[in-house]
Scaffold this active site. Structure first.
Site, short mmCIF file in Angstrom:
data_model
loop_
_atom_site.label_atom_id
_atom_site.label_comp_id
_atom_site.label_asym_id
_atom_site.label_seq_id
_atom_site.Cartn_x
_atom_site.Cartn_y
_atom_site.Cartn_z
N ARG A 233 17.59 64.86 32.40
CA ARG A 233 16.55 63.87 32.09
C ARG A 233 15.19 64.52 31.94
O ARG A 233 14.41 64.17 31.05
CB ARG A 233 16.54 62.81 33.21
CG ARG A 233 15.76 61.56 32.83
CD ARG A 233 16.02 60.44 33.81
NE ARG A 233 15.54 60.76 35.16
CZ ARG A 233 15.78 59.99 36.22
NH1 ARG A 233 16.47 58.87 36.11
NH2 ARG A 233 15.31 60.34 37.40
N LYS B 209 10.52 60.09 32.03
CA LYS B 209 9.85 60.03 33.33
C LYS B 209 8.55 60.80 33.22
O LYS B 209 8.49 61.99 33.50
CB LYS B 209 10.77 60.60 34.41
CG LYS B 209 10.63 59.86 35.72
CD LYS B 209 11.73 60.19 36.70
CE LYS B 209 11.45 59.60 38.05
NZ LYS B 209 11.61 58.14 38.11
N GLU C 185 12.72 46.43 33.11
CA GLU C 185 12.84 46.95 34.48
C GLU C 185 11.57 46.67 35.24
O GLU C 185 10.69 45.96 34.76
CB GLU C 185 13.20 48.44 34.44
CG GLU C 185 12.17 49.32 33.76
CD GLU C 185 12.48 50.81 33.93
OE1 GLU C 185 12.96 51.21 35.00
OE2 GLU C 185 12.22 51.57 32.99
C1 LIG Z 1 12.58 57.12 38.37
C2 LIG Z 1 12.63 55.77 37.78
C3 LIG Z 1 13.71 54.89 38.00
C4 LIG Z 1 14.84 55.21 38.94
O1 LIG Z 1 15.60 56.29 38.53
P1 LIG Z 1 16.54 57.07 39.57
O2 LIG Z 1 17.07 58.20 38.79
O3 LIG Z 1 17.60 56.12 39.98
O4 LIG Z 1 15.67 57.46 40.71
C5 LIG Z 1 13.71 53.67 37.35
N1 LIG Z 1 12.69 53.31 36.54
C6 LIG Z 1 11.64 54.11 36.32
C7 LIG Z 1 10.56 53.65 35.42
C8 LIG Z 1 11.58 55.36 36.92
O5 LIG Z 1 10.52 56.15 36.69
#
Ligand SMILES: *Cc1c(COP(=O)(O)O)cnc(C)c1O
Length: 341
Positions: free
Chosen positions: A82, A184, A220
């Site tokens: 990722r 991210k 989300e």
């Molecule tokens: C990090 C993150 C998540 C959760 O991802 P994980 O890999 O499960 O920790 C969900 N949404 C956003 C916007 C994120 O930055």
């Protein structure tokens, strides 16, 4: 080996300086070998790319001590994938995936005394990140970058059990349809701060963001993906190009299918159907799953049948199974736990 003298169960989710961190620099078109260092301060140009135009990406994952005393990291290969994708989207040189996993393991190993003991509920949070480090004033990608990984112990997310939270439908947008919602990057968080501060002032724990184009579909929250349980016990999770592919959510989908024998649907979820679900949860590394009791849509409440006292029964099974896998109480699928040797 002696664990640090910390009241593990009293820890919050905060930063604590640990012994060692990994640092690697990208210069003249290549990454150096990287070093482990005790130095936690960063000195760089006042004009560094990250300080001017926010060219930075990050990751988050956890290391745990298992029931049989091993120290494991949960699926770091997916964080490597990722972060690679995040870097490419922001025109940054991706850090090699195998070296990423190797460096994450080294950071845990070098800070092994900071890994909270099994049963404390606390974990070692690992934060890899990368940023443009050379002076950039005309808008363009930096030429030099720094990649770092630190680790910090964090307390149990839920002190005294996971209580359902109340969230609101936000009038702000988190991500544009062809924007950066799927990576991210710090920039996605900077612009969500106003919305979360407002939501907190109004008494809500989180924002539910809808798709920016039509405002009809569930995306989300600021930092966690949604899962829903239907009344006939299917797991439904939103599919969209602009949500962050949560590793916790993807793991929960596997747990639902392969461990609990549930049907799993990853598809567009219209806000209109949310009222018909039996349970709702938010998933991410920090909390694993936070149960949602109510969603406030401009004053109109959707209250899930699971109520405000505890996690819904299926959410609880998913939570117990996934945390059981992470803590070594339940056999993990092949490759999910990276053991620190
Ligand atoms: C990090 C993150 C998540 C959760 O991802 P994980 O890999 O499960 O920790 C969900 N949404 C956003 C916007 C994120 O930055």
């Amino acid at each position: 080996m002696a664990k640090k003298n910390i009241e593990w169960d009293k820890l919050g989710f905060g930063y604590m300086k640990t012994d060692k961190r990994f640092v690697s620099n990208f210069k003249d078109g290549k990454w150096d070998d990287g070093v482990m260092t005790g130095e936690d301060m960063i000195t760089m140009s006042e004009c560094a790319g990250v300080l001017q135009y926010s060219q930075s990406v990050f990751e988050g994952m956890k290391a745990y001590e298992t029931v049989d005393g091993r120290t494991v990291i949960f699926r770091p290969d997916l964080n490597a994938d990722r972060m690679y994708d995040s870097a490419l989207r922001l025109e940054m040189p991706p850090f090699p995936k195998d070296k990423f996993v190797e460096a994450v393991c080294s950071v845990v190993k070098e800070n092994i005394d900071w890994v909270p003991p099994y049963g404390s509920g606390a974990t070692l949070y690992i934060r890899p990140y990368m940023f443009g480090s050379n002076p950039v004033i005309g808008v363009k990608p930096a030429d030099e970058y720094q990649f770092r990984i630190f680790a910090t112990p964090v307390g149990p997310y839920f002190k005294g059990g996971a209580k359902p939270i109340v969230i609101k439908v936000s009038d702000f947008d988190r991500a544009a349809p062809n924007g950066t919602g799927h990576i991210k990057a710090g920039l996605n968080y900077a612009m969500s701060l106003h919305a979360i501060v407002k939501a907190h002032e109004e008494g809500f724990s989180e924002n539910m963001y809808l798709d920016a184009a039509t405002r009809t579909k569930v995306e989300e929250t600021g930092g966690a993906n949604f899962i829903f349980i239907t009344k006939d016990n299917k797991l439904v999770t939103p599919k969209s190009k602009s949500i962050l592919p949560s590793i916790t959510r993807r793991s929960i989908m596997t747990v639902a299918k392969d461990y609990l024998g549930m049907e799993v649907e990853e598809r567009e979820v219209y806000f209109d159907e949310v009222k018909d679900f039996a349970e709702c949860g938010l998933c991410g590394t920090a909390a694993v799953i936070s149960p949602v009791g109510k969603i406030n849509d401009h004053g109109k409440e959707i209250a899930f049948p699971s109520g405000m006292d505890e996690m819904g029964p299926t959410t609880k099974k998913l939570y117990d199974t996934l945390t059981g896998i992470q803590m070594g109480r339940i056999e993990a699928p092949e490759g999910w736990l990276k053991v620190i040797e």
